[in-house]
Design an enzyme around this catalytic site. Sequence first.
Site, mmCIF file in Angstrom:
data_model
loop_
_atom_site.group_PDB
_atom_site.id
_atom_site.type_symbol
_atom_site.label_atom_id
_atom_site.label_comp_id
_atom_site.label_asym_id
_atom_site.label_seq_id
_atom_site.Cartn_x
_atom_site.Cartn_y
_atom_site.Cartn_z
ATOM 1 N N LYS A 254 0.845 -1.198 0.000
ATOM 2 C CA LYS A 254 0.000 0.000 0.000
ATOM 3 C C LYS A 254 0.881 1.250 0.000
ATOM 4 O O LYS A 254 2.088 1.187 0.254
ATOM 5 C CB LYS A 254 -0.927 -0.011 1.219
ATOM 6 C CG LYS A 254 -0.201 0.041 2.552
ATOM 7 C CD LYS A 254 -1.181 0.056 3.716
ATOM 8 C CE LYS A 254 -0.421 0.124 5.048
ATOM 9 N NZ LYS A 254 -1.325 0.287 6.195
ATOM 10 N N ARG B 244 -10.048 0.002 15.984
ATOM 11 C CA ARG B 244 -10.173 0.691 14.703
ATOM 12 C C ARG B 244 -11.194 -0.089 13.887
ATOM 13 O O ARG B 244 -12.331 -0.235 14.313
ATOM 14 C CB ARG B 244 -8.788 0.774 14.045
ATOM 15 C CG ARG B 244 -8.656 1.842 12.971
ATOM 16 C CD ARG B 244 -7.218 2.056 12.528
ATOM 17 N NE ARG B 244 -6.597 0.845 11.985
ATOM 18 C CZ ARG B 244 -5.376 0.821 11.449
ATOM 19 N NH1 ARG B 244 -4.643 1.933 11.403
ATOM 20 N NH2 ARG B 244 -4.871 -0.307 10.960
ATOM 21 N N TYR C 182 15.718 31.169 4.095
ATOM 22 C CA TYR C 182 14.534 31.792 4.676
ATOM 23 C C TYR C 182 14.681 31.960 6.184
ATOM 24 O O TYR C 182 15.206 31.100 6.882
ATOM 25 C CB TYR C 182 13.294 30.933 4.410
ATOM 26 C CG TYR C 182 12.802 30.961 2.986
ATOM 27 C CD1 TYR C 182 12.319 32.127 2.405
ATOM 28 C CD2 TYR C 182 12.805 29.792 2.218
ATOM 29 C CE1 TYR C 182 11.851 32.140 1.105
ATOM 30 C CE2 TYR C 182 12.334 29.792 0.915
ATOM 31 C CZ TYR C 182 11.866 30.973 0.360
ATOM 32 O OH TYR C 182 11.401 30.972 -0.936
ATOM 33 N N CYS D 124 14.379 24.487 1.818
ATOM 34 C CA CYS D 124 13.343 25.144 1.028
ATOM 35 C C CYS D 124 12.497 24.102 0.297
ATOM 36 O O CYS D 124 12.749 22.902 0.385
ATOM 37 C CB CYS D 124 13.984 26.100 0.021
ATOM 38 S SG CYS D 124 15.150 27.281 0.756
ATOM 39 N N MET D 125 11.506 24.557 -0.431
ATOM 40 C CA MET D 125 10.643 23.625 -1.142
ATOM 41 C C MET D 125 11.418 22.797 -2.164
ATOM 42 O O MET D 125 11.198 21.586 -2.309
ATOM 43 C CB MET D 125 9.503 24.373 -1.845
ATOM 44 C CG MET D 125 8.524 23.452 -2.569
ATOM 45 S SD MET D 125 7.238 24.323 -3.476
ATOM 46 C CE MET D 125 6.258 25.009 -2.136
ATOM 47 N N ASP D 126 12.338 23.453 -2.879
ATOM 48 C CA ASP D 126 13.025 22.802 -3.989
ATOM 49 C C ASP D 126 14.539 22.729 -3.839
ATOM 50 O O ASP D 126 15.194 22.057 -4.645
ATOM 51 C CB ASP D 126 12.744 23.558 -5.300
ATOM 52 C CG ASP D 126 11.279 23.880 -5.475
ATOM 53 O OD1 ASP D 126 10.462 22.951 -5.393
ATOM 54 O OD2 ASP D 126 10.944 25.066 -5.682
#
Length: 375
Positions: free
Chosen positions: A38, A134, A257, A304-306
Amino acid sequence: MNNFYQRTWAEINLDNLRDNIAILRNLSPDKKIIAVVKANAYGHGDIQCAQALNECGIKNFCVSNLWEAQRLYDANIEGEILIFGYCDIPMVLENIDKNFVFTVGDVEYAKALSNAASGKKIPVNIKLDTGMSRVGIDTEEQLDEILQLNGLDCRACYTHFAVSDSLDDSDIAFTNAQQEKIEKLCRSRGLKFHSQNSGGIIYHKDFAGDFVRAGIIMYGQKPDARFSVPSGIKPIFSLKSVVCQIKTVPAGKTVSYGRTFTAKRDTKLALIPCGYADGFNRRLSGSWNVTINGHSAPVCGRICMDQTLIDVTDIPVKIGDEVIIYSDEPEGGNSLTQAAEQIGTINYELLCVIGTRVPRIYIKNGVKTEIQRYL
């Protein structure tokens, strides 16, 4: 492989996967392995891993939902595919002739499914709640009620352990109680059953059952970072990038940042095109070391993001040098387990959030043989 775009990528070692399966078979010699693939095989690539597992003789798989099952079906994966999660009844009926096995964990859903079968037999596993609180039925009366439904073909029952990956005394007692409940319910009715997840396989290997469900341990990762795993188990995943720019900033200069890093000396920085959108967790900002040319290099400032900056002042580097973000070491250094411990999460999460823009490169017989691109 010649046209491989070297930005950030994951390497998936199918040789280690094969070796891990051999070790798990030795732990459970009389039981079939159900391979848990999964969530894109926990980020490793569901189709490629399932194909490799087929080659190892694995013919039972489990996934979370119908879409994941459909991916394996379309890839001609051999064997039964157990779907853990809820499926809308019309969708079950549309897929009844495929190699899917559906989960029933509620009497009312089971009745509705049986009524909709219209003379057919829908293959199911019955989920028993033995303490996870559950999905699953709780009582033997509920089990018997489901077993009497004419539209269902119950092939096995299963449960899920809550703390089988723990060696604490109270958790061992809890897991034992879970096992006793499912064994009592199933043995008295002549039902096949499976209970052992990764923790159950390696820490409770003497438990009864007809199958074991290999998840995180199959991929070479610890179910719980506190406890050891069998000798020879190896991670099959590593995350890598490259140096794409080098610059030197003077002492006193701030970086990235939030200006959370200030250079204490003239500092040579290497930029790597890998960030949190790739799966390099932002909570490792300023506290993680990557590996480059055999040297450990600290992350400077925020991820950072990238992109991410690393300090290579004392390391010989050039554009294009390979950088190991998460290694395939079992622990320590910059292993995935170490990263998870450092930020207070689990290795499962870090694997599952590897970005879709990150290609997976598959290693087989020691050779890089295939690239899976999602974007």
